[in-house]
Design a protein around this motif. Sequence first.
Motif, PDB file in Angstrom:
ATOM      1  N   GLU A  80       0.846  -1.191   0.000  1.00 15.78           N
ATOM      2  CA  GLU A  80       0.000   0.000   0.000  1.00 15.78           C
ATOM      3  C   GLU A  80       0.884   1.243   0.000  1.00 15.78           C
ATOM      4  N   VAL A  81       0.649   2.140  -0.942  1.00 15.74           N
ATOM      5  CA  VAL A  81       1.329   3.434  -0.969  1.00 15.74           C
ATOM      6  C   VAL A  81       0.563   4.357  -0.037  1.00 15.74           C
ATOM      7  N   LEU A 116      -1.939  -0.923  -3.720  1.00 13.02           N
ATOM      8  CA  LEU A 116      -3.199  -0.308  -3.320  1.00 13.02           C
ATOM      9  C   LEU A 116      -2.920   1.072  -2.757  1.00 13.02           C
ATOM     10  N   LEU A 117      -3.926   1.931  -2.787  1.00 17.14           N
ATOM     11  CA  LEU A 117      -3.836   3.222  -2.108  1.00 17.14           C
ATOM     12  C   LEU A 117      -5.234   3.784  -1.955  1.00 17.14           C
ATOM     13  N   ASP A 118      -5.341   4.764  -1.069  1.00 10.72           N
ATOM     14  CA  ASP A 118      -6.617   5.436  -0.872  1.00 10.72           C
ATOM     15  C   ASP A 118      -6.384   6.930  -0.792  1.00 10.72           C
ATOM     16  N   ALA A 148     -12.117   8.148   0.990  1.00 15.79           N
ATOM     17  CA  ALA A 148     -13.392   8.076   0.278  1.00 15.79           C
ATOM     18  C   ALA A 148     -13.223   7.396  -1.083  1.00 15.79           C
ATOM     19  N   HIS A 149     -11.962   7.233  -1.507  1.00 16.19           N
ATOM     20  CA  HIS A 149     -11.660   6.610  -2.797  1.00 16.19           C
ATOM     21  C   HIS A 149     -10.520   5.619  -2.588  1.00 16.19           C
ATOM     22  N   TRP A 150     -10.674   4.427  -3.185  1.00 15.05           N
ATOM     23  CA  TRP A 150      -9.672   3.369  -3.074  1.00 15.05           C
ATOM     24  C   TRP A 150      -9.282   2.948  -4.477  1.00 15.05           C
TER      25      TRP A 150
END
Length: 158
Positions: A80-81, A116-118, A148-150
């Motif tokens: 995850e970044v 992945l990141l959000d 709010a965004h993945w």
Amino acid sequence: MTGPDEFSVVPPDSDGAQAAMSSYFAELDDRFPEGFDATAALDEAVDAFRSPAGLFVVAGDPTSPSACGGIAFLDADRAEVRRMWVAPASRGRGLASRLLGHLEQLAADEGRTTVLLDTHRVLHEAQALYLKNGYTAVARYNTNPHAAHWFAKQLPAS
């Protein structure tokens, strides 16, 4: 001497890493309508980005970075970044895309195949950056209360 766009892996509790994250968190506190708790985030980052759990990268002078970003290794396949930020004076030159690519390469070098990141709903620039760099929207994968965004991206096979 380190160039302004050169990347270095540094301990997440180093002075430069802490300064970059503090600047980033101050910006988040200003931009998020609900504010942002920098103290808790700094404490969490030290554990999340210390090897072997993850890595932390700065751009430019490691004692006074122009950008930063971390990778947390979620499992054998996914990274995850997180905490990716570019100082306002360094924006608009493609540094964010180069940093993101560098973080992706580090994840691949560590055997991960998916990144992945959000991001928060008000960080429109981040959303555009991720889409421009090949990320696609995915379902919520974490419990980050600010997200709010993945997004996810499959890394090329090595």
